[in-house]
Design a protein around this motif. Sequence first.
Motif, short mmCIF file in Angstrom:
data_model
loop_
_atom_site.label_atom_id
_atom_site.label_comp_id
_atom_site.label_asym_id
_atom_site.label_seq_id
_atom_site.Cartn_x
_atom_site.Cartn_y
_atom_site.Cartn_z
N ARG A 1 0.73 -1.17 0.10
CA ARG A 1 0.04 -0.04 -0.02
C ARG A 1 0.94 1.50 -0.02
NH1 ARG A 1 -2.69 -1.64 5.74
NH2 ARG A 1 -2.41 -3.70 4.82
N GLY A 2 2.19 1.01 0.63
CA GLY A 2 2.99 2.30 0.44
C GLY A 2 3.58 2.31 -1.13
N ALA A 3 3.72 1.39 -1.61
CA ALA A 3 4.10 1.64 -3.14
C ALA A 3 3.23 2.32 -3.93
CB ALA A 3 4.49 0.21 -3.52
N PHE A 4 1.71 1.90 -3.83
CA PHE A 4 0.81 2.58 -4.49
C PHE A 4 0.72 3.99 -4.12
CE2 PHE A 4 -0.89 -1.89 -4.84
CZ PHE A 4 -1.03 -1.94 -6.16
N ALA A 5 0.76 4.47 -3.03
CA ALA A 5 0.53 5.68 -2.28
C ALA A 5 1.62 6.65 -2.88
CB ALA A 5 0.59 5.90 -0.98
N THR A 6 2.99 6.11 -3.33
CA THR A 6 3.99 6.98 -3.78
C THR A 6 4.13 6.98 -5.26
OG1 THR A 6 5.55 5.29 -3.26
CG2 THR A 6 5.20 6.77 -1.52
N MET A 7 3.27 6.20 -5.86
CA MET A 7 3.14 6.26 -7.52
C MET A 7 3.14 7.66 -8.03
SD MET A 7 2.06 2.55 -8.63
CE MET A 7 2.77 0.99 -8.19
#
Length: 335
Positions: free
Chosen positions: A187-193
């Motif tokens: 979910r962190g990877a999605f948030a920073t995209m």
Amino acid sequence: MQSMARTKSKTLSLVVPCFNEADVLPEFLARVRNVAQGLRGWQCEFLFVDDGSQDATPDLLTQEAAKDPRVRVIRLSRNFGHQRAISAGTDFCTGDAIIITDADLQDPPELIPDILRKLEGHDIVHMVRSDRRVDGLLKRTMAHVFYRVMRRWVLPELPENAGDFKGFNRRVLVVLRAHRERVRFMRGAFATMGFRQTELRYVRAARHAGRSKYPLRSTLRLARDAVFSNSALPMRPGIYAGAFTLAASCLTAAGVSLYAATGGAVASPLLIALLLALLGACGMILMLLGFAGEYLKILLLEVKQRPLYIIRETCNVDVAARAASESSPEELLRT
């Protein structure tokens, strides 16, 4: 040809990580198939990732895959963890739109049409839990603290109360596959995209059957990985406290020396204060060494470059065809 391309149906990939979910899979499949019947212009694939289950989950999924070609199964060689199981599913899904969900029915499949409608104008849809009463007081409190810390000091972009239940399009999938870190917080990877992101609020339901596969230990491990893999935050309090303790010990030592130089008798309270300051400094050093060890562990895992997961067997999944037909990131981002 152009008119055929316009009328061609799109593919929806439902990525479902599973670990000992035999009790809920029949009901989950029934509800998902019912939702799929109502989707106009969409072909569906249900990609289940068996994350080393020890109950009847593998057999049940194999039977369903034999009856329904839409059911596709990736069986991992052992339990690699929820986040890596999601990665296995996103690596081998083929959809134009992808939705990640768990099989426990806490995230209702009936919300799939709403997610697809949101994806018409956005790239990522975060499903935000507006009511978490089913999670219990302890878990709600821990989640509140976790998101406060993450949003203030680690990942300000992280949507509050948004788990791994989310939808996204093919363009996001290409970028997601480029994230190959071993300590994973999806979910962190999605948030920073970046991209066009939106939220959809929903009420989380209770588990349909069985026990939670995210006990307190696993929840704390996920929180640890989220913080350590995205920020140097754990080092900062130790640095500040260490500096304060060092300054306090220096001032205490200077005070004791000045007092002794002026002919005063050094009282035992001053010696105790000096001893406590030194002990505090040693404690801060040990704590910082422990935090540094966590970062070294992450670096070691990344340097080893071991596989994120190992596939034992598949059903209705053509691994070679997926690898051969995969478009380059540059090609997909131009579409």
